[in-house]
Design an enzyme around this catalytic site. Structure first.
Site, PDB file in Angstrom:
ATOM      1  N   HIS A 182       2.552   7.439   4.399  1.00  0.00           N
ATOM      2  CA  HIS A 182       1.198   7.996   4.603  1.00  0.00           C
ATOM      3  C   HIS A 182       0.182   7.370   3.644  1.00  0.00           C
ATOM      4  CE1 HIS A 182       3.308  11.281   6.795  1.00  0.00           C
ATOM      5  NE2 HIS A 182       4.181  11.144   5.804  1.00  0.00           N
ATOM      6  N   LYS A 185     -17.857 -11.094  -6.705  1.00  0.00           N
ATOM      7  CA  LYS A 185     -16.939 -10.826  -5.589  1.00  0.00           C
ATOM      8  C   LYS A 185     -15.908 -11.922  -5.368  1.00  0.00           C
ATOM      9  CE  LYS A 185     -17.023  -7.828  -2.919  1.00  0.00           C
ATOM     10  NZ  LYS A 185     -17.952  -7.461  -1.859  1.00  0.00           N
TER      11      LYS A 185
END
Ligand code: ARG
Length: 461
Positions: free
Chosen positions: A157, A284
């Site tokens: 999960h 980034k």
């Protein structure tokens, strides 16, 4: 002007838009190698059974090989008016060698010709992709061996579940890719029958030798039913369905890579070679390659469903609808080829942040199952009871803001008086990993063995 290949009974040529919708040369020129291979085999067979003289066959052979050189060199003039690759090559052959060229199409139709060419093309594509998948498996198994003992959190999960090793995680993808190779091999074995000699749909009155042509082209046997042979595209669909599963697997690994190199996770670093920057945010490092591979399944799955819809409801035998079979197959092949190459590059180059992975492997009470198992093994508690006791201890640790292993023995005993100090031995990540020795489990020693076995098996390819 009427088409020189079939225009005998036509007074005028097609409307411009008819030419446009009818022509496939824009994309089926990619079949040229297979078309020439097929024609060489067909001509050899015609000579063998006496439908061509040795001299004619030699002229055809020479002509076809020269045309191959022209196409290779980029000097061949493809004509849309000649519709497709088959008629482009045949027309050029007649132009070059005259009468003998016009005899090549004896006992053949474009219907069995294109079915043959396309099977050859898909077979070649399978062989290419098979090698690429094996290469990626080797890269994954190599990294798995390198990191057979590196702990990371295992998730269910996407919640921390139990510690696993990074090597074990990578080997899971090796298993998936092995199944992909198996599916492609199955598809290859089934497609390896030769439609040539089925002619337009009913077979031919000429005394052809289909076994000879099939053998020349590396097929196992001729197809059994001429109606089926000219209209069947199952082989392309099986191929696309196998590529869809492959694409799905690559998409899942890509998604994990994207997650692993996101700042909150920070599990791995992709190399500069497989990362892009941002035009506004200087800090980034974006995993564009992984994102693109993640997306390619959209095309590949679409190509599969697209051709499935083309084939649905087609009556026997040949219909022009099947001309729409090629673009999806070419598109999916390109997407898979590029994805495998990019994934291989990322896997080879990536650097795990070992300390961070190790730290997160123990976070989130990841060894809770080990505690429950200890209660079963040492105190002989039923597993359900052990689960409940452990749940209470996790609640206690959570309230205290510490790990399970940081609870005191007294705190543990307040929940289950039978607990003694040896429990702390099973609460470390390393102990948890080492204990997972069941077949197929994540114990580092087992992972090392599995990776080694894969590398041996892949070497033998
Ligand atoms: N370009 C056609 C295709 O790709 C070749 C076969 C054409 N046959 C025919 N009867 N019109 O399917």
């Amino acid at each position: 002007l009427a088409n020189p290949q079939w225009g005998g009974r036509f007074a005028t040529g097609p409307a411009a838009v008819m030419g446009e919708i009818n022509a496939s040369i824009g994309f089926d020129k990619r079949l040229w190698r297979q078309d020439i291979r097929g024609s060489l085999a067909h001509a050899a067979m015609l000579a063998k059974v006496g439908l061509l003289t040795t001299e004619e066959e030699a002229q055809i052979r020479e002509g076809l090989l020269t045309i191959a050189d022209e196409i290779e060199a980029g000097s061949f003039a493809f004509s849309t008016a000649l519709e497709d690759i088959h008629m482009n090559i045949e027309a050029r052959l007649s132009e070059r060698i005259g009468e003998a060229g016009k005899r090549l199409h004896t006992a053949r139709s474009r219907n069995d010709q294109v079915a043959t060419d396309f099977r050859l093309w898909v077979r070649d594509a399978i062989d290419g992709l098979d090698g690429q998948i094996a290469t990626l498996m080797t890269s994954l198994a190599t990294r798995a061996l390198e990191f057979h003992a590196l702990p990371m959190p295992g998730f269910t999960h996407l919640q921390v579940a139990q510690p696993v090793t990074f090597g074990h995680h990578l080997l899971a993808y090796v298993e998936m890719l092995a199944r992909d190779r198996g599916r492609l091999a199955d598809a290859r074995a089934r497609l390896n029958e030769c439609p040539l000699g089925s002619a337009a749909l009913a077979g031919t009155s000429f005394p052809i030798d289909r076994r000879f042509t099939a053998a020349q082209l590396g097929f196992d046997r001729p197809t059994a039913n001429s109606l089926d042979a000219v209209s069947d595209r199952d082989f392309a669909l099986e191929y696309l369905s196998a590529l869809s599963l492959l694409g799905m697997h690559l998409s899942r690994l890509s998604e994990e890579i994207v997650i692993w190199c996101s700042s909150p996770y920070n599990f791995i670093r992709l190399s500069d070679a497989f990362t892009t920057g941002s035009s506004i945010m200087p800090q980034k490092r974006n995993p564009d390659a992984a994102e693109l591979v993640r997306a390619k399944i959209g095309r590949i799955g679409g190509d599969f469903i697209g051709l499935l819809m083309v084939m649905k409801g087609l009556p026997l035998a040949y219909a022009k609808d099947t001309q729409e079979d090629k673009e999806p197959v070419f598109d999916a092949t390109e997407a898979a080829t590029l994805s495998l190459a990019a994934m291989d590059g990322m896997v080879r180059d990536l650097t795990p942040h070992a300390a961070r992975m190790r730290e997160m492997a123990g976070a989130g009470f990841a060894t809770a199952t080990d505690l429950a198992d200890w209660l079963v093994r040492v105190l002989r508690l039923p597993f359900r009871t052990a689960h409940h006791v452990t749940g209470r201890l996790v609640g206690m640790a959570e309230a205290k803001g510490c790990d399970l292993g940081e609870l005191t023995l007294e705190e543990m005993r307040s929940v289950e008086p039978g607990i003694d100090a040896s429990v702390f031995d099973v609460l470390t990540v390393e102990a948890s990993l080492a204990s997972r020795t069941s077949e197929g489990g994540t114990a580092p020693e087992a992972v090392r063995r599995a990776a080694t076995l894969w590398l041996h098996a892949l070497e033998g390819i």
